[in-house]
Design a protein around this motif. Sequence first.
Motif, mmCIF file in Angstrom:
data_model
loop_
_atom_site.group_PDB
_atom_site.id
_atom_site.type_symbol
_atom_site.label_atom_id
_atom_site.label_comp_id
_atom_site.label_asym_id
_atom_site.label_seq_id
_atom_site.Cartn_x
_atom_site.Cartn_y
_atom_site.Cartn_z
ATOM 1 N N PHE A 171 -2.590 -83.171 -20.189
ATOM 2 C CA PHE A 171 -2.711 -83.317 -18.733
ATOM 3 C C PHE A 171 -2.683 -84.777 -18.307
ATOM 4 O O PHE A 171 -2.368 -85.073 -17.165
ATOM 5 C CB PHE A 171 -3.991 -82.640 -18.233
ATOM 6 C CG PHE A 171 -3.840 -81.156 -18.103
ATOM 7 C CD1 PHE A 171 -3.039 -80.626 -17.098
ATOM 8 C CD2 PHE A 171 -4.467 -80.296 -18.983
ATOM 9 C CE1 PHE A 171 -2.876 -79.250 -16.980
ATOM 10 C CE2 PHE A 171 -4.294 -78.924 -18.873
ATOM 11 C CZ PHE A 171 -3.503 -78.395 -17.871
ATOM 12 N N LEU A 172 -2.997 -85.677 -19.242
ATOM 13 C CA LEU A 172 -2.951 -87.106 -18.906
ATOM 14 C C LEU A 172 -1.530 -87.568 -18.566
ATOM 15 O O LEU A 172 -1.346 -88.634 -17.992
ATOM 16 C CB LEU A 172 -3.502 -87.938 -20.072
ATOM 17 C CG LEU A 172 -5.025 -87.933 -20.211
ATOM 18 C CD1 LEU A 172 -5.446 -88.682 -21.451
ATOM 19 C CD2 LEU A 172 -5.648 -88.574 -18.974
ATOM 20 N N VAL A 173 -0.548 -86.751 -18.925
ATOM 21 C CA VAL A 173 0.838 -87.091 -18.585
ATOM 22 C C VAL A 173 0.993 -87.179 -17.063
ATOM 23 O O VAL A 173 1.750 -88.008 -16.553
ATOM 24 C CB VAL A 173 1.803 -86.044 -19.175
ATOM 25 C CG1 VAL A 173 3.182 -86.170 -18.572
ATOM 26 C CG2 VAL A 173 1.886 -86.216 -20.682
ATOM 27 N N ILE A 174 0.257 -86.354 -16.342
ATOM 28 C CA ILE A 174 0.415 -86.333 -14.881
ATOM 29 C C ILE A 174 0.026 -87.681 -14.249
ATOM 30 O O ILE A 174 0.851 -88.288 -13.561
ATOM 31 C CB ILE A 174 -0.359 -85.152 -14.252
ATOM 32 C CG1 ILE A 174 0.245 -83.838 -14.766
ATOM 33 C CG2 ILE A 174 -0.307 -85.203 -12.729
ATOM 34 C CD1 ILE A 174 -0.574 -82.610 -14.440
ATOM 35 N N PRO A 175 -1.205 -88.199 -14.511
ATOM 36 C CA PRO A 175 -1.486 -89.532 -13.942
ATOM 37 C C PRO A 175 -0.555 -90.609 -14.507
ATOM 38 O O PRO A 175 -0.170 -91.523 -13.774
ATOM 39 C CB PRO A 175 -2.948 -89.795 -14.332
ATOM 40 C CG PRO A 175 -3.267 -88.832 -15.401
ATOM 41 C CD PRO A 175 -2.401 -87.626 -15.168
ATOM 42 N N ALA A 176 -0.181 -90.481 -15.765
ATOM 43 C CA ALA A 176 0.698 -91.499 -16.358
ATOM 44 C C ALA A 176 2.024 -91.556 -15.620
ATOM 45 O O ALA A 176 2.497 -92.631 -15.231
ATOM 46 C CB ALA A 176 0.916 -91.196 -17.843
#
Lengths: 296, 254
Positions: A171-176
């Motif tokens: 899910f950290l891909v989204i802010p990244a």
Amino acid sequence: MSTAADPARTAELAAMAERHGLSRSSARPELPGYLRELWGRRQFIVSYARARTYSMYAGARLGSVWQILTPLLNAAVYYLAFGVLLGTKNGIPNYPAFLICGMFVFTFTQRSMTEGSRAISLNMSLIRTLHFPRATLPLAYVVNELNQMAVSMGILFVLVGFTDGVSPRWFLVIPALTLQTMFNIGMTMTFARIGTFVSDISQLLPFVTRTWLYASGIFFSIPDKLAALDAPPWVIHLLALNPITAYIDIVRRALLDEHEQHQLPNAWPIAAAWAVIALVGGFIYFWRAEDRYGRG
Amino acid sequence: MAEEAVPTVIADGVNIIYKVIAGQGGKGTAATAFRRILKRQDRPTIREVHAVKDVTFTAYKGDAIGVIGRNGSGKSTLLRAIAGLLPPASGAIYTGGRPSLLGVNAAMMNDLTGDRNVVLGCLAMGMSPDEIQQRYDEIVEFSGIGEFIDLPMSTYSSGMSARLKFAIASAKSHDILLVDEALATGDAEFRVRSEQKIKDLRTEAGTVFLVSHSLDVVLDTCNRAIWLDKGVLRMDGEVREVVSAYNREATAAR
């Protein structure tokens, strides 16, 4: 006949213009009003991006299948060149995912820049026909590339899912990617303005981006390389300031299981800082020439 | 001055100078391009053209102004300056609202179909999707493109794309509409319809500028005319007077 304007007449005409609320035809709109106008055209941005994607593949027999095929083929070629032939793997776990992740993130920014540098010049006729905030065009180009990036990420998820397994860390891909998109908007705006007035830039950009490609730690791990070279510790902090390196690193942190040992210092704060700097700076830079697009 | 007419365009001592690239000066390699950027140099073959010289006039609400003159007399340049696309080198142009320029070489997006161009053009002008849905049929019908609306604009003849462009731009009511030879390529039937549209726009109290080499069209649609000669304003007045003066000179020159 004198070309100097008669001052009395000038004052009188200016007063008449003032009285009837006329404004100079080549004046630049104020920033808040410009932003409002831009928000009003959000439908246009999305429709234009969709139309461009459509027309890009309209001539090809496989059509929009190319949207998936292009990143796949790119990944295969780079894996063959750097993983198999040159053997740059040295000790990086899950090297294909490491490499392809870096490649996709890099391509997102690279394409935003090179396409953006033509966003205005390729649409000159549209600009000369209708009045609309010009920033919609580079924005539409970014939407286009974001769409392509989503497809590429889907491919990457499948690859990592099969090799490393699914993880909630993804899910950290989204802010990244949100931060990277902000950065790309700024870069696209900047190069859209430069490309309009200095058309030579579109010839130069491929060289610039290629240099950037080799310096950004896409094929190799920067910390490992520096450790092998016995470089002083400040070098890694300097190299970590490269925005592309930061975006690649935060996406790799989100996706790759064993990236922690190879990660760069302060990648998240650096990525966030670049996103804000590029977005604000690029937007203002583009807006300041708003009254001059379409000339020439 | 009890009933002062409302001005919509004021041009005050407008001079327009633009740069043109005269011929192919040197091969554009990356190295030479880079050096040029560093030195902030223009291409060596750039020449300056003084296209419009000290032009002053005021246009009012409800005016339809024909701009006449020989080829290269600065008519299109003046229109582009009114539209805000070319900055005057000196002098000033004041306009009420945003002028829209319709030119013959102004293509929309050629690789897209006609109907996509209609939707995108309307969105670009700031119309809402609902509004576009309401007016879509009207626009397509006015353009007279018919079944070709599904084909890419690159397959259109010059007359067809001019018609579609005019139909799109005139879908919204403009305070100031600038028409640059856009009607010249249309057929007779379309010309009648677009002339009617220009008259409608006039009665909606907008202002229309029309560049045309067809003096009949100017006489039919305009109430006023501006005659430009080598960038200088020769005459500004009632359309019949200006056109006949222009005609006299054209025949005398022969």
